[in-house]
Design an enzyme around this catalytic site. Structure first.
Site, PDB file in Angstrom:
ATOM      1  N   ARG A 178      29.244  53.105 -10.220  1.00 46.78           N
ATOM      2  CA  ARG A 178      30.426  53.942 -10.458  1.00 46.78           C
ATOM      3  C   ARG A 178      31.597  53.458  -9.611  1.00 46.78           C
ATOM      4  O   ARG A 178      32.742  53.457 -10.068  1.00 46.78           O
ATOM      5  CB  ARG A 178      30.119  55.407 -10.164  1.00 46.78           C
ATOM      6  N   CYS A 237      34.352  60.760  -2.600  1.00 48.01           N
ATOM      7  CA  CYS A 237      33.277  60.455  -3.550  1.00 48.01           C
ATOM      8  C   CYS A 237      33.837  60.696  -4.938  1.00 48.01           C
ATOM      9  O   CYS A 237      34.970  60.328  -5.222  1.00 48.01           O
ATOM     10  CB  CYS A 237      32.049  61.312  -3.251  1.00 48.01           C
TER      11      CYS A 237
END
Length: 280
Positions: A178, A237
């Site tokens: 990701r 994040c």
């Protein structure tokens, strides 16, 4: 007082009623999972708090997937669990602390120091012989005391202004794919904030789902910080949840003090004017 982690044995040794337990179980792809798991069986006396409804605020479309909750509302919620100024709080989940760390950080954000995460979660509790029950404890009226924050934050504009700083240590807690902009399924844009370094939060854990020893984490994090002080680092994040896991690991390792960018990638990428990077 426990301020980072507590083992299942240490929790079991506490006198009944001396701890307020928060069940934080959740799944990002099945948001009702936590309620079902709690109803099926939880650590006796635990209260359930939902990541989206209790531990996050309303979404506007440009403030990320898990924006910070309103301070006053969260304080009332915590007070209704019986959390007073000196109450020891223990948060747990079944995902290696992935969601419990968010509760840990939020309580510290509101100035409450006596909060820890159950190391190894519900699995460690059961492995140590701890029972589960399905009794929902009563809630009362609030006595939670707001105090000066123990955690620092910054917003997207403040972070944008720092991106060209040579000493910037921006740590992204997402998985490597990701971070690189591959296999993105949670946010509409793949990639990462330019200048970020990747430190997947699961690297904080041993194979048994417990946190690595403090000395091992300290060595790993000092290498990641590459000469910059831990207190100057910024953590993010996907939505401000697993970055708290990295902050907990740092605190456990004696390297606390970094700042959280709560909106994280989901807020950052919602504005196409902000720069995006891809690749490892």
């Amino acid at each position: 007082m426990f301020t980072t982690l507590i083992s299942a044995a240490e929790l079991a040794a506490r006198a009944a009623g001396s701890v307020v337990l928060i069940d934080c179980r959740h799944q990002l792809t099945d948001t009702d999972y936590g309620r079902r798991a709690y109803a099926a069986g939880h650590v006796p006396g635990a209260h359930f708090l939902h990541l989206d409804e209790d531990l996050s605020g309303p979404r506007t479309g440009d403030n990320g997937r898990h924006p910070l909750p309103d301070v006053g509302r969260l304080a009332l919620t915590l007070g209704a669990l019986g959390i007073g100024p000196e109450t020891q709080v223990v948060a747990y989940d079944d995902a290696g602390g992935m969601f419990a760390a968010r509760a840990w950080w939020l309580l510290r954000w509101l100035g409450h120091e006596a909060v820890a995460v159950l190391d190894g979660g519900v699995q460690a509790w059961q492995a140590a012989g701890g029972a589960l029950d399905a009794i929902t404890p009563a809630r009362g009226h609030g006595g939670f005391l707001l105090r000066p924050t123990l955690e620092a934050t910054l917003n997207a504009d403040q972070l944008l202004a720092l991106l060209t700083t040579p000493t910037l240590r921006l740590i992204d807690a997402r998985a490597a794919n990701r971070f690189a902009g591959q296999d993105e399924t949670l946010d509409p844009v793949g990639g990462h904030i330019p200048g970020a370094r990747n430190r997947f939060f699961q690297l904080n854990l041993d194979a048994d789902g417990r946190f690595k020893p403090a000395a091992a984490l300290r060595a790993e994090w000092l290498a990641c910080l590459d000469g910059q002080p831990a207190g100057a680092a910024i953590h993010q994040c996907g939505s401000g949840v697993t970055a708290c896991h990295n902050l907990l690991a740092l605190a456990h390792a004696g390297l606390g003090g970094g700042r959280l960018y709560p909106g994280s990638w989901s807020e950052w990428c919602a504005n196409p004017a902000r720069p995006v990077a891809t690749g490892a």
